[in-house]
Scaffold this active site. Sequence first.
Site, short mmCIF file in Angstrom:
data_model
loop_
_atom_site.label_atom_id
_atom_site.label_comp_id
_atom_site.label_asym_id
_atom_site.label_seq_id
_atom_site.Cartn_x
_atom_site.Cartn_y
_atom_site.Cartn_z
N GLY A 169 0.90 1.42 14.48
CA GLY A 169 0.15 0.19 14.73
C GLY A 169 -1.20 0.38 15.39
O GLY A 169 -1.68 -0.52 16.08
N ASN A 205 -4.00 0.37 13.79
CA ASN A 205 -4.88 -0.64 13.16
C ASN A 205 -4.59 -2.02 13.72
O ASN A 205 -5.51 -2.83 13.90
CB ASN A 205 -4.74 -0.61 11.64
CG ASN A 205 -5.57 0.50 11.02
OD1 ASN A 205 -6.79 0.42 11.00
ND2 ASN A 205 -4.90 1.55 10.56
N ASN A 238 -5.62 -5.24 2.69
CA ASN A 238 -4.97 -3.97 3.04
C ASN A 238 -6.03 -2.97 3.46
O ASN A 238 -7.15 -2.99 2.95
CB ASN A 238 -4.23 -3.44 1.80
CG ASN A 238 -3.57 -2.09 2.04
OD1 ASN A 238 -2.85 -1.90 3.03
ND2 ASN A 238 -3.81 -1.14 1.15
N HIS A 282 -6.73 1.02 3.34
CA HIS A 282 -6.26 2.26 2.70
C HIS A 282 -7.10 3.42 3.22
O HIS A 282 -8.34 3.33 3.26
CB HIS A 282 -6.37 2.15 1.18
CG HIS A 282 -5.84 3.37 0.49
ND1 HIS A 282 -4.50 3.62 0.38
CD2 HIS A 282 -6.49 4.43 -0.07
CE1 HIS A 282 -4.33 4.79 -0.22
NE2 HIS A 282 -5.51 5.30 -0.51
N ASP A 286 -3.22 -0.84 -4.57
CA ASP A 286 -4.58 -0.42 -4.17
C ASP A 286 -5.65 -0.75 -5.22
O ASP A 286 -6.68 -0.07 -5.30
CB ASP A 286 -4.62 1.10 -3.86
CG ASP A 286 -3.70 1.48 -2.71
OD1 ASP A 286 -3.56 0.68 -1.77
OD2 ASP A 286 -3.12 2.58 -2.75
N GLU A 331 -11.41 3.18 9.68
CA GLU A 331 -10.40 2.11 9.60
C GLU A 331 -10.51 1.10 10.74
O GLU A 331 -10.50 -0.12 10.51
CB GLU A 331 -8.98 2.69 9.61
CG GLU A 331 -8.69 3.55 8.40
CD GLU A 331 -7.23 3.99 8.36
OE1 GLU A 331 -6.33 3.17 8.52
OE2 GLU A 331 -6.99 5.20 8.17
#
Length: 207
Positions: free
Chosen positions: A12, A14, A108, A110, A151, A181
């Site tokens: 976690g 992010n 999302n 990636h 993706d 990110e």
Amino acid sequence: MKKIVVLVSGGGTNLQALIDAEKSGIIKNGSITCVISSNPKAYALERAAKNGIGTRVLPRREYADSLSYSKAILNALNEENADLVVLAGFMTILDECVTKEYAYRIINVHPALIPSFCGEGFYGLRVHQAALDYGVKISGATVHFVNEKADAGAIILQKAVEVMADDTPQTLQKRIMEQAEWKILPEAVSLFCQDRINIVDGKAVIK
Ligand code: GAR
């Protein structure tokens, strides 16, 4: 204020970047209202609890297949009145019953520059191992909308990160998280919450 529901499976970091960005005002017009984990032991759940954010646990292994799991996720998202769904290290591919109902409302992050090193089977450290095996000198991260193909949804933001000669999957993962990110995910969330992302000919255009 848009309601942001974050889906997680692991550490976690992010999610933490999103929590910090909300606190510091980087995320405008949005608030994280719920964190849903596919893994009961995910440390992300503790990060949410420490910050007073409600949590739900929907263990993937308790569901027979992807469709029944996705229906349970869809039900939870509807109950939470989610305006935006963020997959932040969520390691399960969602069925189209979710991606269709929440079209252009799921994003999302990636850990590579899509269309490189992405799609089914490319997640977590495997992505970085593949980049090192190929020998690329630049990798990075991508934030994109989620559609029915893994993706493959419209790209919102990307950021490049240098690959070093002595990188391991772990050192590359860390650099990509820190330099890309944790920056572009909160930025993309803020753009969404301010209605600043338009879809033109299937591509995301920032206003
Ligand atoms: C992150 O690097 C994220 O980009 C990746 O997993 C990690 C989760 O870390 N996601 C994927 O590979 C999805 N295809 P976190 O739990 O610390 O945020």
